[in-house]
Design an enzyme around this catalytic site. Structure first.
Site, PDB file in Angstrom:
ATOM      1  N   SER A  88       0.829  -1.206   0.000  1.00  0.00           N
ATOM      2  CA  SER A  88       0.000   0.000   0.000  1.00  0.00           C
ATOM      3  C   SER A  88       0.864   1.257   0.000  1.00  0.00           C
ATOM      4  O   SER A  88       1.654   1.459  -0.922  1.00  0.00           O
ATOM      5  CB  SER A  88      -0.961  -0.029   1.196  1.00  0.00           C
ATOM      6  N   ASP A 206     -10.141  -4.150  -4.618  1.00  0.00           N
ATOM      7  CA  ASP A 206      -9.501  -3.187  -3.720  1.00  0.00           C
ATOM      8  C   ASP A 206     -10.431  -2.010  -3.462  1.00  0.00           C
ATOM      9  O   ASP A 206     -10.827  -1.309  -4.388  1.00  0.00           O
ATOM     10  CB  ASP A 206      -8.191  -2.692  -4.337  1.00  0.00           C
ATOM     11  N   HIS A 236      -7.928  -5.251  -0.255  1.00  0.00           N
ATOM     12  CA  HIS A 236      -6.661  -4.527  -0.307  1.00  0.00           C
ATOM     13  C   HIS A 236      -5.466  -5.268   0.304  1.00  0.00           C
ATOM     14  O   HIS A 236      -4.396  -5.344  -0.300  1.00  0.00           O
ATOM     15  CB  HIS A 236      -6.848  -3.183   0.396  1.00  0.00           C
TER      16      HIS A 236
END
Length: 259
Positions: A88, A206, A236
């Site tokens: 991320s 996501d 995610h």
């Protein structure tokens, strides 16, 4: 930073966590790498986890990059192949770190649902206000607007996060502006990855990162050795999802080929 040593090491992997979280959320992944023969080097990014700085606030995104640079220096002391895994926002940090190196001297890089665009859009009025607040009150904190169940379908992880006092739920105006600025910088075409093997692993469902921007970045990055894999239906945090063992196997298959 911390180091988890393998009994018979073949390589070292440096893990960079995402926004709001810290190393404690990576116990499963750390042990998977360690038991597979990889030393693991990881720390908490500035303003997150156990760091002493104001939680959820940074002065500059460069603070993250400088911190990771120290982790990578530590990894190199083992004189083994070094891999970088950024999840991320940690993926965004990894991208910017590579871009700043004349010679990255890493064996390969894995980006897990890298933050190259946001699914949650801030309304225009608030976005405009944040520009002014960034000058006069940069440390002012606002709710991140993210909920834990948007990140994973793993009920055990969700329950643990809900009771975790180290999980950051508010971020500063400066943090938000620095994130947007760095995303814009990362999207500029670069040849920094030309000689660095690259694997992008993207969640198919996501709800935090805009995967169309991830694909756009991947298609535009110059590399002699790059691969993209999307995990259909996964949220995610692909390394926390119920299918995470399959995800890990794919990540390890990538690193193993370069040892």
């Amino acid at each position: 930073m911390w180091t988890w040593k393998a009994d018979r090491p073949v390589a070292v992997i440096v893990i960079i966590h995402g926004a709001s979280e810290y190393h404690g959320r990576y116990k499963w992944l750390i042990e998977m790498w360690r038991s597979s023969g990889y030393h693991v080097v990881m720390g908490d990014l500035p303003g997150q986890g156990t760091t002493t700085r104001a939680r959820g606030h940074i002065r500059s995104f460069q603070e993250y990059i400088d911190e990771v640079d120290a982790w990578i220096d530590k990894a190199r002391t083992f004189d083994l192949p070094v891999f970088l895994l950024g999840h991320s926002m940690g993926g965004l940090v990894a991208i910017e770190w590579v871009k700043q190196q004349r010679n990255p001297r890493i064996t390969g890089i894995i980006l897990s649902s890298p933050c190259l665009g946001l699914q949650i859009k801030v309304n225009k009025a608030l976005d405009l206000a944040s520009k002014g607040l960034n000058v006069i009150a940069p440390s002012l904190k606002v709710d991140s607007g993210l909920s834990i169940d948007m990140a994973t379908r793993n009920e055990d992880v969700i329950e643990a996060d809900q009771n975790d006092s180290l999980y950051v739920r508010k971020v500063s105006v400066r943090w938000y502006r620095e994130l947007l600025k760095t995303i814009e910088s990362a999207m500029v075409p670069t040849e920094a990855f030309l000689k660095v093997p690259l694997l992008v692993m993207q969640a198919g469902d996501d709800k935090l990162v805009d995967k169309t921007m991830v694909i756009k970045w991947f298609n535009g990055v110059a590399s002699h050795n790059k691969a993209y894999r999307e995990w259909e239906g996964l949220y995610h945090e692909i390394f926390n999802e119920p299918e995470r063992e399959d995800v890990f196997k794919a990540a390890r298959a990538f690193t193993d080929q370069y040892i």
